[in-house]
Design a protein around this motif. Sequence first.
Motif, PDB file in Angstrom:
ATOM      1  N   LYS A   1     -11.113   1.515 -15.926  1.00 46.94           N
ATOM      2  CA  LYS A   1     -10.133   2.597 -16.097  1.00 46.94           C
ATOM      3  C   LYS A   1     -10.165   3.464 -14.842  1.00 46.94           C
ATOM      4  CE  LYS A   1      -9.250   2.247 -20.732  1.00 46.94           C
ATOM      5  NZ  LYS A   1      -9.443   0.771 -20.748  1.00 46.94           N
ATOM      6  N   VAL A   2      -8.993   3.827 -14.379  1.00 50.31           N
ATOM      7  CA  VAL A   2      -8.934   4.637 -13.157  1.00 50.31           C
ATOM      8  C   VAL A   2      -8.159   5.927 -13.410  1.00 50.31           C
ATOM      9  CG1 VAL A   2      -8.192   4.722 -10.744  1.00 50.31           C
ATOM     10  CG2 VAL A   2      -9.029   2.572 -11.704  1.00 50.31           C
TER      11      VAL A   2
ATOM     12  N   GLY B   1      -3.377   3.400 -15.044  1.00 54.68           N
ATOM     13  CA  GLY B   1      -4.797   3.392 -14.669  1.00 54.68           C
ATOM     14  C   GLY B   1      -5.760   3.596 -15.821  1.00 54.68           C
TER      15      GLY B   1
ATOM     16  N   THR C   1      -3.997 -14.169 -15.292  1.00 57.49           N
ATOM     17  CA  THR C   1      -4.514 -12.875 -15.762  1.00 57.49           C
ATOM     18  C   THR C   1      -4.608 -12.833 -17.280  1.00 57.49           C
ATOM     19  OG1 THR C   1      -3.404 -11.901 -13.868  1.00 57.49           O
ATOM     20  CG2 THR C   1      -4.178 -10.369 -15.539  1.00 57.49           C
TER      21      THR C   1
ATOM     22  N   ASN D   1      -6.682   9.262 -11.414  1.00 57.07           N
ATOM     23  CA  ASN D   1      -6.419   9.841 -10.095  1.00 57.07           C
ATOM     24  C   ASN D   1      -6.211  11.346 -10.194  1.00 57.07           C
ATOM     25  OD1 ASN D   1      -4.271   7.003  -9.397  1.00 57.07           O
ATOM     26  ND2 ASN D   1      -6.425   7.249  -8.877  1.00 57.07           N
TER      27      ASN D   1
ATOM     28  N   ALA E   1      -6.389   2.535  -7.851  1.00 56.17           N
ATOM     29  CA  ALA E   1      -5.819   2.087  -9.132  1.00 56.17           C
ATOM     30  C   ALA E   1      -5.241   0.686  -8.986  1.00 56.17           C
ATOM     31  CB  ALA E   1      -4.751   3.068  -9.610  1.00 56.17           C
ATOM     32  N   ALA E   2      -4.546   0.440  -7.888  1.00 54.90           N
ATOM     33  CA  ALA E   2      -3.974  -0.889  -7.661  1.00 54.90           C
ATOM     34  C   ALA E   2      -5.072  -1.933  -7.503  1.00 54.90           C
ATOM     35  CB  ALA E   2      -3.073  -0.870  -6.427  1.00 54.90           C
TER      36      ALA E   2
ATOM     37  N   ASP F   1      -5.017   0.205 -21.180  1.00 59.28           N
ATOM     38  CA  ASP F   1      -5.548  -1.163 -21.179  1.00 59.28           C
ATOM     39  C   ASP F   1      -4.622  -2.145 -20.472  1.00 59.28           C
ATOM     40  OD1 ASP F   1      -7.860  -0.548 -22.576  1.00 59.28           O
ATOM     41  OD2 ASP F   1      -6.781  -0.575 -24.493  1.00 59.28           O
ATOM     42  N   MET F   2      -3.468  -1.651 -20.038  1.00 62.72           N
ATOM     43  CA  MET F   2      -2.510  -2.552 -19.385  1.00 62.72           C
ATOM     44  C   MET F   2      -3.081  -3.098 -18.084  1.00 62.72           C
ATOM     45  SD  MET F   2       0.622  -3.679 -19.851  1.00 62.72           S
ATOM     46  CE  MET F   2       1.766  -2.506 -20.608  1.00 62.72           C
ATOM     47  N   LYS F   3      -2.951  -4.414 -17.915  1.00 66.06           N
ATOM     48  CA  LYS F   3      -3.308  -5.005 -16.621  1.00 66.06           C
ATOM     49  C   LYS F   3      -2.077  -4.959 -15.725  1.00 66.06           C
ATOM     50  CE  LYS F   3      -7.392  -7.092 -17.717  1.00 66.06           C
ATOM     51  NZ  LYS F   3      -7.740  -6.054 -18.714  1.00 66.06           N
ATOM     52  N   VAL F   4      -2.294  -4.581 -14.484  1.00 66.47           N
ATOM     53  CA  VAL F   4      -1.173  -4.478 -13.546  1.00 66.47           C
ATOM     54  C   VAL F   4      -1.418  -5.359 -12.323  1.00 66.47           C
ATOM     55  CG1 VAL F   4       0.214  -2.933 -12.114  1.00 66.47           C
ATOM     56  CG2 VAL F   4      -0.688  -2.120 -14.302  1.00 66.47           C
ATOM     57  N   LEU F   5      -0.425  -6.160 -12.006  1.00 63.03           N
ATOM     58  CA  LEU F   5      -0.483  -6.993 -10.799  1.00 63.03           C
ATOM     59  C   LEU F   5       0.622  -6.569  -9.847  1.00 63.03           C
ATOM     60  CD1 LEU F   5      -0.956 -10.657 -12.140  1.00 63.03           C
ATOM     61  CD2 LEU F   5      -2.635  -9.225 -10.967  1.00 63.03           C
ATOM     62  N   ASN F   6       0.268  -6.248  -8.621  1.00 62.85           N
ATOM     63  CA  ASN F   6       1.275  -5.843  -7.641  1.00 62.85           C
ATOM     64  C   ASN F   6       1.554  -6.972  -6.654  1.00 62.85           C
ATOM     65  OD1 ASN F   6      -0.371  -2.631  -7.422  1.00 62.85           O
ATOM     66  ND2 ASN F   6       1.348  -3.199  -8.723  1.00 62.85           N
TER      67      ASN F   6
ATOM     68  N   ALA G   1       0.589   0.962 -11.026  1.00 57.28           N
ATOM     69  CA  ALA G   1      -0.840   0.748 -11.315  1.00 57.28           C
ATOM     70  C   ALA G   1      -1.519   2.067 -11.648  1.00 57.28           C
ATOM     71  CB  ALA G   1      -1.520   0.083 -10.113  1.00 57.28           C
ATOM     72  N   ALA G   2      -1.182   3.114 -10.882  1.00 61.24           N
ATOM     73  CA  ALA G   2      -1.779   4.431 -11.142  1.00 61.24           C
ATOM     74  C   ALA G   2      -1.340   4.948 -12.513  1.00 61.24           C
ATOM     75  CB  ALA G   2      -1.387   5.412 -10.041  1.00 61.24           C
TER      76      ALA G   2
ATOM     77  N   GLU H   1       0.837  -1.204   0.000  1.00 60.45           N
ATOM     78  CA  GLU H   1       0.000   0.000   0.000  1.00 60.45           C
ATOM     79  C   GLU H   1       0.871   1.252   0.000  1.00 60.45           C
ATOM     80  OE1 GLU H   1      -3.494  -0.494   2.466  1.00 60.45           O
ATOM     81  OE2 GLU H   1      -3.617   1.682   2.592  1.00 60.45           O
TER      82      GLU H   1
ATOM     83  N   ALA I   1       1.868   0.302  -6.562  1.00 61.05           N
ATOM     84  CA  ALA I   1       0.667   1.134  -6.641  1.00 61.05           C
ATOM     85  C   ALA I   1       0.897   2.306  -7.597  1.00 61.05           C
ATOM     86  CB  ALA I   1       0.271   1.648  -5.260  1.00 61.05           C
ATOM     87  N   LYS I   2       2.140   2.778  -7.597  1.00 64.61           N
ATOM     88  CA  LYS I   2       2.488   3.886  -8.493  1.00 64.61           C
ATOM     89  C   LYS I   2       2.422   3.441  -9.951  1.00 64.61           C
ATOM     90  CE  LYS I   2       6.610   5.328  -7.628  1.00 64.61           C
ATOM     91  NZ  LYS I   2       7.653   6.032  -6.876  1.00 64.61           N
TER      92      LYS I   2
ATOM     93  N   GLY J   1      -6.264  -2.873 -10.768  1.00 65.00           N
ATOM     94  CA  GLY J   1      -5.154  -3.099 -11.704  1.00 65.00           C
ATOM     95  C   GLY J   1      -5.372  -4.211 -12.706  1.00 65.00           C
TER      96      GLY J   1
END
Lengths: 584, 584
Positions: B546-547, A541, A583, B549, B537-538, A544-549, A537-538, A529, A534-535, B541
Motif C-alpha cells: 500500500k502506498v 495506492g 498479474t 503519498n 506508487a507506480a 487493493d487494486m493492482k495497477v499496470l502502467n 497508480a497513486a 514517469e 502514475a497518477k 502498482g
Amino acid sequence: MYIENINSPADVKKLNIMQLNVLAEEMRHALLTRASRHGGHFGPNFGMVEAIIAMHYVFDSPKDKIVFDVSHQCYPHKMLTGRKDAYLYEEHYDDVSGYTNPNESEHDFFTVGHTSTSISLACGLAKARDLNGEDGNVIAVIGDGSLSGGEALEGLDFASELNSNMIIVANDNDMSIAENHGGLYANLKLLRETNGQAECNLFKAMNLDYIYVDKGNDIASLIEAFEKVKDTKKAVVVHINTLKGKGYAPAEQNKEKWHWHMPFDIATGESLFKDEEPDFSDASLEYLLKKMDEDKSVVAITAGTPTVMGFTADMRAKAGKQFVDVGIAEETAVALASGIAANGGKPVFGVYSSFIQRAYDQITQDVCINGNAVTFAVFAGSVYGMNDVTHLGLQDIPMLNSIPGLIYLAPVTKEDYIAMLDWSLTQNEYPVAIKVPGGRMVSTGTPVTKDFGKLDTYEITKKGSKVAILGLGTFYENAVKAADILKASHGIDATVINPYYISGIDADTLNELKKDHAVVATLEDGYLEGGFGAKIAAFYGSSDMKVLNFGIKKEFIDRYDVAEVLKDNHLTPEQIAEDIAATL
Amino acid sequence: MYIENINSPADVKKLNIMQLNVLAEEMRHALLTRASRHGGHFGPNFGMVEAIIAMHYVFDSPKDKIVFDVSHQCYPHKMLTGRKDAYLYEEHYDDVSGYTNPNESEHDFFTVGHTSTSISLACGLAKARDLNGEDGNVIAVIGDGSLSGGEALEGLDFASELNSNMIIVANDNDMSIAENHGGLYANLKLLRETNGQAECNLFKAMNLDYIYVDKGNDIASLIEAFEKVKDTKKAVVVHINTLKGKGYAPAEQNKEKWHWHMPFDIATGESLFKDEEPDFSDASLEYLLKKMDEDKSVVAITAGTPTVMGFTADMRAKAGKQFVDVGIAEETAVALASGIAANGGKPVFGVYSSFIQRAYDQITQDVCINGNAVTFAVFAGSVYGMNDVTHLGLQDIPMLNSIPGLIYLAPVTKEDYIAMLDWSLTQNEYPVAIKVPGGRMVSTGTPVTKDFGKLDTYEITKKGSKVAILGLGTFYENAVKAADILKASHGIDATVINPYYISGIDADTLNELKKDHAVVATLEDGYLEGGFGAKIAAFYGSSDMKVLNFGIKKEFIDRYDVAEVLKDNHLTPEQIAEDIAATL
C-alpha cells in the motif's frame, strides 16, 4: 573532384579560390542528389555552402569552435569535417544525423535541433576558454529566422559582456521557415539596402561590432570578412546576405516549400511520394477557417510553423487578420494568446509538442495563473512523431501535467478533436491543451456530442470485469486490441475506458471499478514517469487494486524505429494483454 | 490631502500640475510609511510615482489598458485606482497583493510576477481589441531590467507587426535588481546621453517609433509625452529616464539593497528585523568562493538575482571572472552553463524554483540532451518559499522530473547540500539539480561522505517494519517525527528512509521493503501530481504494497499561510501518522 579528397578542414585550406568555387558546386550537386533521394533540410544548406567553406578555410576547427543554430544548415559542415561519404554515397546517407552531433565528430560541439540557442551556447564555450586561459575563436552561426527567438536575442544582448573573442555569423536570407515576422527584419532589410552602412543597427544597439558581407554566396568575399574578424578580442557580428536554396531553381523560387523536402524528382521538383490522406492539420484548418468566418474573434497563432495547422500561404491570406505568425518566438505566442483571451478573443495556438517546451513559464504564468481561455493544439506529441532526439514528442504529458489549472485533453478520433476544439472555443473558464493523436487520423464520421465542460469524466466504452484498460489518445486503439486478445486467449472480458482527460482523475469511475475489477492498466503515448498512469497508480495506492502502467521509458532516444520502441516498452497489444494476464 | 480623495483615475484628471506634484509627494510619503512598517518592493515604485500619475492623467483606464511588467512597480497605480486605503491605513495594508491582480480591480488586467511579459501580453490585448473592432490605447510599462529577458525582446520585435496602437513605456533607471547586464544597456546610456537623438537605437531597430523623456520624474514632461503618443496608430516606445528609489536618500544611494526591503527605521534606513542565522545562500557562497579559489574553471551564474547564492556586490567583486550575471535572461544562463560545461568549465547556476521554469526547454535541449555537467542550485522550491501565487516554489519536482537525463537531488542538511555540490562539481557525466531545502537550514556539523555517484541509492536511516516512510528533502524531518508518533501512539516501529534522489528509483531498497512492510508513505515538498510519490506508487502498482503519498495538491494558491497549507494537505507529523495508522 575535390570533395572526394576532403577529409578534414585542413584539406579545404589547400585549395585556391577557383578550386573552392568548384568544390562548392560539387557539394551542391551532392546535396541535391542526396536530398532528392533521402529528403531533409534543403534551403538552409543550399544557401550556406560558400559560407561554410569560407569558415573552414579561415578558421581552424576544432580548436576554433563553430556552433550552428538549429544546425539544420550543417550538412556542408559535415561534408568538410570527415563525413563526406554520408553525402556522396547513398549507402552511407544514414551514417549521419540531420543535426550537429558530438558523437559523430570532434568538429561538432552540441546536439542541437531547436532554434535560437547558438549564441548563448557559444558564449559558454568562449567563457570556459577564457577561464581556462586558452585561446581560439568561437563562432555562432545563426539564421535570420532564428533571431526572433528570445534565447537568441538574450544571447545577442549578453555577448558583449564576455569582453572577449566571440563571432556571430548572422545568415540573412530574409526567410524563416515561412516568411520572416518581426520588426527586426525591417532593420536587416535597411542594412542590406545600405550595404551595412545604416546607423540604426540592431547589432550595434546590442553593443556588438559589425561588418556586412553583401555577397554572402561569394567565397572570396566571405574569406575576406572572416579573416578580418578572426582573433577579434570583442564580440562581432558578420552579417551575410545569402540566397536560401541557392543553386536549385524550384528552391530559390519557393523558399517555404523547400525549407525541408521529401525525396523528389530533380528535373521537375515534384515529390516522389504523395500523402493525400487527410490528417489533423487538414482537420484543424478546415474547422478553424469555418469558425473564423462565424466568429471574428477567433484567431489562429503560430510561432514560425504555420503549416502545423494547415496554414499554407494561400490559407494564411484567407484567414487574414485572424491568423498571426509571431515568428520563432513561442514565449510571445503564448503571452499574446493570453492577452487575446483576456480581452475577449479566442486564440488557438498550434504548436509541435517539442516546441511547446519553449513556453513552459508562459503557459504557467501568463496563461494558467490568469485562467485565460487559451486553446493549445499540441501536434506530434507521440511516439509516431518526429524521431530525432531534439524533436521528440514524448515529454508533453508529464510537462503539461505539472502545470496547475491547465485542462489537458486526449482525443482519439478526428471527431473527438473537433468536438474538443469546439468546446474549448465556446468556454471562457479554462486554458485547454489538446494532445493531437499520432499516427494516422482515425475518423468515425459521427460527430461527438460529449460535453467536455463536465471535467474529468472518463468514458467506459466497453463494460467488462476483472480487468480495466484505460487507453489514452493514440493508444486507445491498443487498449481495444489488448482487450480483444484477453478475451480470445484468456477468456477475460475486460472493461475498456477512454479517459479523454489527461489532467484529471475521474474518481467516481475509478472507485466504481473497485467493485468488480482487480487490475487497472493504463496506456499512454509518452514518458511514463510523472504521467497519466502514475497518477492512476497513486490514486489506487492505498487500495487493493493492482495497477499496470504502459508507456515509454523516460530517456532520450534518437532516430528510433517506432516498432522497436513500442516492443521495448511492452506496448504492443499482445504484450499488454500478456502482462495483464500475468498479474491476475 | 489630495490622495484621500482619489477614488479612481477620474479624480486624478481633475487636478492641475501643481496639485499633481503635491499628490506625488503625498503618495511617496504613504509608500515610505507603508514600506517601513510592512516591507515590499521599494525602488521600483518610488521611481515610477510621477509616470503613473501622468499615465492616469492622460489615458482613460480601464478602457485604455496599462499592463505592468513584473508589476512590482504597480503600487502607485493601485493607489490611483480605488485602492488607496491599502497604502494609507495600516489596518488595510494587506488588502492588496504586491502585484497587479484582476480580482482586485478592473484596472488590472493580469496577475503578473515574472519579468519580461508585459509587451507580449499587451500585444494580445491590442490584437483582440482590433479583431473586435474596438478602440482605446494599450500601454505596456516595462523596466529596463526586464528588457534583457527573451520574452520582452521577442515582444519588442513583434509589436510593430500589429500595425496598430501599442505604447511601450520603457522605464530606464539604469538598474535591474542589481546593476544591469547586457549590451543593450550601452545603447540606453547612449540614448540618455544624446537626449534620445542617437541614430543607433534598439527600439527603432525593432521597427518601433520612439520618443525620449529625459525628465522621467517630472509630471509635466511625462504628460506632454503621453499626450503625444495617445491614440497612435503604430507601436511606439516612450523611453523615460527615472531615478530608482527617488525621494528616499538611502534607496537612491543603494538601489540594489532597496529594490525590495523588509520593514525599516525611516530615519536610519536600518532594518527592524535582522536575520543573522546562516542559511543556504551563505552556505553556497562560502563553498563556492573556496572552490573557485581551488579551481579557476568553477563559475557561478545568476540571471539577475545574484544574492540567491549570497553574491552581494563585494562578493561578486571577490569572485571576479568566476561570477557571471547574465541579467534577467534565464534561457541564456542555462545555455551559457551548458557551453561552459562542454568546454571544460564547472558552472553552477543558482536560481529560484519559480524562475527555473523560464528555462525548461534550455535545460532539456541545451543541457540534458547533451549530457553536459551543469549544476543547478534550485532555491525556494518549498512550501516555505515565496507565497505569492506568481512565485510559488511547488512545481519544480514534477517539472524537473519530466526531463530525461537530469539527476535531481534532495538534500536535508547543509552537509548534504555541500556534499552534493561537491560531487556534482567533481563529475563530468550528468547534469545535476539540487533542491535546496525550505525553512531553516539544518546543520549537523558532520560532513556527509555518501558517494552520490552511486545513483539512486536511498538511505535507510532507521530500520523498522510494517511501515516505511520516505521523507524527501525539507520533509525528511516530518518523516522522523511521524515515525516517532507511530511508535508512541501505535507501537509501530516504522522504517525511515532518506531517498536523496528525486529523479531515481532505488528498486533494490523498495523491493526489499516488500518482505516485511505493508505500507510505504512518501513525503515531498511540492505538488504531488507527477512527483516523487506518484513514481513510488507506480513502482508498487502491481504489488501488494500500500502506498500513501503526502505532498501538496496541484493548484495555484496565493499569499498562503504555511501552517494552513500543511494542515489542509495532511502534512503535519500527526496527520501523517494518523493516515498511515488508518491504512494498517
